[in-house]
Design a protein around this motif. Structure first.
Motif, PDB file in Angstrom:
ATOM      1  N   THR A   1       0.833  -1.194   0.000  1.00 24.04           N
ATOM      2  CA  THR A   1       0.000   0.000   0.000  1.00 24.04           C
ATOM      3  C   THR A   1       0.870   1.248   0.000  1.00 24.04           C
ATOM      4  O   THR A   1       1.740   1.402   0.870  1.00 24.04           O
ATOM      5  CB  THR A   1      -0.919   0.026   1.238  1.00 24.04           C
ATOM      6  N   ASN A   2       0.665   2.095  -0.999  1.00 28.04           N
ATOM      7  CA  ASN A   2       1.304   3.408  -1.080  1.00 28.04           C
ATOM      8  C   ASN A   2       2.820   3.319  -0.898  1.00 28.04           C
ATOM      9  O   ASN A   2       3.415   3.988  -0.051  1.00 28.04           O
ATOM     10  CB  ASN A   2       0.702   4.376  -0.043  1.00 28.04           C
ATOM     11  N   ILE A   3       3.451   2.488  -1.732  1.00 32.76           N
ATOM     12  CA  ILE A   3       4.895   2.293  -1.644  1.00 32.76           C
ATOM     13  C   ILE A   3       5.623   3.381  -2.424  1.00 32.76           C
ATOM     14  O   ILE A   3       5.424   3.550  -3.627  1.00 32.76           O
ATOM     15  CB  ILE A   3       5.298   0.907  -2.190  1.00 32.76           C
ATOM     16  N   HIS A   4       6.464   4.122  -1.713  1.00 32.28           N
ATOM     17  CA  HIS A   4       7.305   5.166  -2.309  1.00 32.28           C
ATOM     18  C   HIS A   4       8.776   4.816  -2.088  1.00 32.28           C
ATOM     19  O   HIS A   4       9.123   4.140  -1.122  1.00 32.28           O
ATOM     20  CB  HIS A   4       7.029   6.533  -1.674  1.00 32.28           C
ATOM     21  N   LYS A   5       9.610   5.294  -2.994  1.00 29.81           N
ATOM     22  CA  LYS A   5      11.057   5.157  -2.806  1.00 29.81           C
ATOM     23  C   LYS A   5      11.755   6.362  -3.374  1.00 29.81           C
ATOM     24  O   LYS A   5      11.580   6.712  -4.550  1.00 29.81           O
ATOM     25  CB  LYS A   5      11.580   3.891  -3.487  1.00 29.81           C
ATOM     26  N   ASN A   6      12.539   6.998  -2.516  1.00 31.96           N
ATOM     27  CA  ASN A   6      13.347   8.138  -2.920  1.00 31.96           C
ATOM     28  C   ASN A   6      14.820   7.806  -2.775  1.00 31.96           C
ATOM     29  O   ASN A   6      15.235   7.187  -1.792  1.00 31.96           O
ATOM     30  CB  ASN A   6      13.041   9.361  -2.051  1.00 31.96           C
TER      31      ASN A   6
ATOM     32  N   ALA B   1       9.434   0.181 -19.274  1.00 30.98           N
ATOM     33  CA  ALA B   1      10.707   0.631 -19.827  1.00 30.98           C
ATOM     34  C   ALA B   1      11.776   0.686 -18.745  1.00 30.98           C
ATOM     35  O   ALA B   1      11.482   0.719 -17.544  1.00 30.98           O
ATOM     36  CB  ALA B   1      10.524   2.018 -20.457  1.00 30.98           C
ATOM     37  N   SER B   2      13.028   0.667 -19.161  1.00 26.92           N
ATOM     38  CA  SER B   2      14.135   0.828 -18.212  1.00 26.92           C
ATOM     39  C   SER B   2      13.960   2.138 -17.453  1.00 26.92           C
ATOM     40  O   SER B   2      13.638   3.171 -18.045  1.00 26.92           O
ATOM     41  CB  SER B   2      15.477   0.826 -18.952  1.00 26.92           C
ATOM     42  N   GLY B   3      14.145   2.076 -16.141  1.00 26.86           N
ATOM     43  CA  GLY B   3      13.985   3.270 -15.318  1.00 26.86           C
ATOM     44  C   GLY B   3      12.580   3.485 -14.799  1.00 26.86           C
ATOM     45  O   GLY B   3      12.327   4.456 -14.073  1.00 26.86           O
ATOM     46  N   ALA B   4      11.663   2.568 -15.115  1.00 28.91           N
ATOM     47  CA  ALA B   4      10.274   2.730 -14.670  1.00 28.91           C
ATOM     48  C   ALA B   4      10.104   2.409 -13.190  1.00 28.91           C
ATOM     49  O   ALA B   4       9.088   2.767 -12.587  1.00 28.91           O
ATOM     50  CB  ALA B   4       9.346   1.859 -15.508  1.00 28.91           C
ATOM     51  N   GLY B   5      11.076   1.701 -12.605  1.00 31.16           N
ATOM     52  CA  GLY B   5      11.002   1.367 -11.183  1.00 31.16           C
ATOM     53  C   GLY B   5      10.733  -0.096 -10.903  1.00 31.16           C
ATOM     54  O   GLY B   5      10.500  -0.482  -9.751  1.00 31.16           O
ATOM     55  N   LYS B   6      10.812  -0.943 -11.912  1.00 28.59           N
ATOM     56  CA  LYS B   6      10.458  -2.367 -11.763  1.00 28.59           C
ATOM     57  C   LYS B   6      11.363  -3.079 -10.757  1.00 28.59           C
ATOM     58  O   LYS B   6      10.881  -3.732  -9.833  1.00 28.59           O
ATOM     59  CB  LYS B   6      10.551  -3.085 -13.117  1.00 28.59           C
ATOM     60  N   THR B   7      12.676  -2.982 -10.968  1.00 24.45           N
ATOM     61  CA  THR B   7      13.612  -3.687 -10.094  1.00 24.45           C
ATOM     62  C   THR B   7      13.577  -3.109  -8.691  1.00 24.45           C
ATOM     63  O   THR B   7      13.656  -3.853  -7.701  1.00 24.45           O
ATOM     64  CB  THR B   7      15.036  -3.627 -10.673  1.00 24.45           C
ATOM     65  N   THR B   8      13.440  -1.803  -8.560  1.00 24.39           N
ATOM     66  CA  THR B   8      13.325  -1.186  -7.231  1.00 24.39           C
ATOM     67  C   THR B   8      12.113  -1.736  -6.498  1.00 24.39           C
ATOM     68  O   THR B   8      12.183  -2.081  -5.314  1.00 24.39           O
ATOM     69  CB  THR B   8      13.227   0.344  -7.356  1.00 24.39           C
ATOM     70  N   LEU B   9      10.984  -1.844  -7.195  1.00 25.30           N
ATOM     71  CA  LEU B   9       9.784  -2.393  -6.576  1.00 25.30           C
ATOM     72  C   LEU B   9      10.007  -3.843  -6.171  1.00 25.30           C
ATOM     73  O   LEU B   9       9.634  -4.253  -5.063  1.00 25.30           O
ATOM     74  CB  LEU B   9       8.601  -2.293  -7.547  1.00 25.30           C
ATOM     75  N   LEU B  10      10.623  -4.630  -7.049  1.00 25.98           N
ATOM     76  CA  LEU B  10      10.873  -6.040  -6.742  1.00 25.98           C
ATOM     77  C   LEU B  10      11.758  -6.177  -5.511  1.00 25.98           C
ATOM     78  O   LEU B  10      11.527  -7.030  -4.649  1.00 25.98           O
ATOM     79  CB  LEU B  10      11.523  -6.738  -7.933  1.00 25.98           C
ATOM     80  N   GLN B  11      12.783  -5.335  -5.415  1.00 30.60           N
ATOM     81  CA  GLN B  11      13.691  -5.405  -4.268  1.00 30.60           C
ATOM     82  C   GLN B  11      12.978  -5.042  -2.971  1.00 30.60           C
ATOM     83  O   GLN B  11      13.251  -5.635  -1.920  1.00 30.60           O
ATOM     84  CB  GLN B  11      14.893  -4.493  -4.502  1.00 30.60           C
ATOM     85  N   ILE B  12      12.057  -4.103  -3.039  1.00 32.65           N
ATOM     86  CA  ILE B  12      11.295  -3.739  -1.837  1.00 32.65           C
ATOM     87  C   ILE B  12      10.309  -4.841  -1.473  1.00 32.65           C
ATOM     88  O   ILE B  12      10.204  -5.235  -0.305  1.00 32.65           O
ATOM     89  CB  ILE B  12      10.580  -2.389  -2.046  1.00 32.65           C
ATOM     90  N   LEU B  13       9.610  -5.383  -2.453  1.00 27.43           N
ATOM     91  CA  LEU B  13       8.684  -6.480  -2.178  1.00 27.43           C
ATOM     92  C   LEU B  13       9.435  -7.695  -1.624  1.00 27.43           C
ATOM     93  O   LEU B  13       8.904  -8.422  -0.777  1.00 27.43           O
ATOM     94  CB  LEU B  13       7.934  -6.879  -3.452  1.00 27.43           C
ATOM     95  N   GLY B  14      10.670  -7.901  -2.096  1.00 27.56           N
ATOM     96  CA  GLY B  14      11.475  -9.019  -1.635  1.00 27.56           C
ATOM     97  C   GLY B  14      12.270  -8.732  -0.376  1.00 27.56           C
ATOM     98  O   GLY B  14      13.093  -9.560   0.028  1.00 27.56           O
ATOM     99  N   THR B  15      12.062  -7.577   0.234  1.00 27.02           N
ATOM    100  CA  THR B  15      12.709  -7.139   1.482  1.00 27.02           C
ATOM    101  C   THR B  15      14.217  -6.966   1.349  1.00 27.02           C
ATOM    102  O   THR B  15      14.933  -6.918   2.346  1.00 27.02           O
ATOM    103  CB  THR B  15      12.422  -8.096   2.668  1.00 27.02           C
ATOM    104  N   LEU B  16      14.721  -6.856   0.110  1.00 27.46           N
ATOM    105  CA  LEU B  16      16.138  -6.584  -0.100  1.00 27.46           C
ATOM    106  C   LEU B  16      16.440  -5.093   0.030  1.00 27.46           C
ATOM    107  O   LEU B  16      17.591  -4.696   0.152  1.00 27.46           O
ATOM    108  CB  LEU B  16      16.571  -7.080  -1.488  1.00 27.46           C
ATOM    109  N   ASP B  17      15.395  -4.280  -0.012  1.00 25.62           N
ATOM    110  CA  ASP B  17      15.504  -2.833   0.174  1.00 25.62           C
ATOM    111  C   ASP B  17      14.261  -2.393   0.930  1.00 25.62           C
ATOM    112  O   ASP B  17      13.287  -3.152   1.060  1.00 25.62           O
ATOM    113  CB  ASP B  17      15.612  -2.123  -1.183  1.00 25.62           C
ATOM    114  N   THR B  18      14.279  -1.181   1.433  1.00 24.29           N
ATOM    115  CA  THR B  18      13.132  -0.678   2.187  1.00 24.29           C
ATOM    116  C   THR B  18      12.531   0.525   1.476  1.00 24.29           C
ATOM    117  O   THR B  18      13.234   1.309   0.828  1.00 24.29           O
ATOM    118  CB  THR B  18      13.541  -0.263   3.612  1.00 24.29           C
ATOM    119  N   ALA B  19      11.228   0.660   1.620  1.00 21.45           N
ATOM    120  CA  ALA B  19      10.523   1.808   1.043  1.00 21.45           C
ATOM    121  C   ALA B  19      10.771   3.044   1.895  1.00 21.45           C
ATOM    122  O   ALA B  19      11.170   2.953   3.065  1.00 21.45           O
ATOM    123  CB  ALA B  19       9.032   1.510   0.961  1.00 21.45           C
ATOM    124  N   THR B  20      10.549   4.189   1.299  1.00 25.89           N
ATOM    125  CA  THR B  20      10.586   5.434   2.059  1.00 25.89           C
ATOM    126  C   THR B  20       9.460   5.397   3.087  1.00 25.89           C
ATOM    127  O   THR B  20       8.322   5.078   2.761  1.00 25.89           O
ATOM    128  CB  THR B  20      10.413   6.635   1.120  1.00 25.89           C
TER     129      THR B  20
END
Length: 240
Positions: A23-28, A53-72
């Motif tokens: 819900t309402n996932i942001h990343k800065n 497209a490249s740069g759309a945020g796909k991998t960033t979203l995947l990493q957050i969903l996979g707990t490899l990164d955290t959302a803002t």
């Protein structure tokens, strides 16, 4: 009659089991706003592709969903996986959760070159303190299932690209995870190996019931999924 159908539909609605709720996932990243309020629900046993497209945020979203990164961190942002609110877990709890509940497949395999196929597959089980005999038994079952029963003792350099990726798939399954996250899993394979891998995902879902979230530029794989999510400029703009 209509009342009965309505009750059946309502009962079905109540029994939908969501594996992932975001819900309402942001990343800065500094001043760069990469994810801009992503909302998604993924059902248990569903195969979902994420394209864009490249740069759309796909991998960033995947990493957050996979707990490899955290959302803002925002007050109304939330990520729940298998009924666990991952935002509330400590780092130790999160590492344990990731090892036990999640599996990962990457474009470049990430196999350790000095280890055999069997040893590579066993690594997540060893991290979970699974006894060696038990881990090796499970690893051999998976390698057999994936057609690599004669490759236990081969190192990555002795395997084809498709075989290396299947070893990586076996490794992702060793702890019987609830969700498999895949980032361009067939991007480094030839067309035949890619097609075999794509078919394998659906076979695994049918055999083991895993949920799959796949970031891909491969339109064939994306269109095979139960749902295709299209990302543009940090947002999901289409859910097919």
């Amino acid at each position: 009659m209509f009342a009965i159908l309505a009750n059946i539909s309502y009962f079905h609605y109540l029994n939908i089991r969501y594996m992932i709720k975001a819900t309402n996932i942001h990343k800065n990243f500094g001043d760069l706003h990469v994810l801009k309020g992503v909302n998604l629900h993924i059902k248990e046993g569903e195969i979902v592709s994420i394209v864009g497209a490249s740069g759309a945020g796909k991998t960033t979203l995947l990493q957050i969903l996979g707990t490899l990164d955290t959302a803002t961190k925002l007050r109304d942002s939330n990520l729940t996986i298998h009924n666990s609110t991952v935002d509330l877990l400590s780092q130790k709890q999160l590492s344990k959760f990731r090892n036990e509940k999640l599996g990962f497949i990457f474009q470049f395999h990430q196999l350790l070159p000095e280890f055999t196929a069997l040893e590579n597959v066993c690594i997540p089980a060893y991290i979970q303190n699974t006894p060696k005999s038990e881990a090796e038994k499970r690893a051999k079952e998976l390698l057999n299932f994936l057609g690599l029963g004669d490759r236990y003792d081969h190192k990555p350099s002795q395997l084809s690209g498709g075989q290396q990726q299947r070893v990586a798939v076996a490794r992702s399954l060793i702890n019987s995870p609830k969700v498999i996250f895949a980032d361009e899993p067939s991007g480094n394979l030839d067309s035949e190996a890619a097609e075999n891998l794509h078919q394998l995902f659906f076979k695994l879902r049918d055999e083991f019931g895993q949920t799959f979230v796949i970031v891909t530029h491969n339109e064939d794989l994306a269109n095979m999924a139960d749902r295709k999510l299209v990302m543009v400029d940090g947002k999901i703009v289409d859910k097919t």
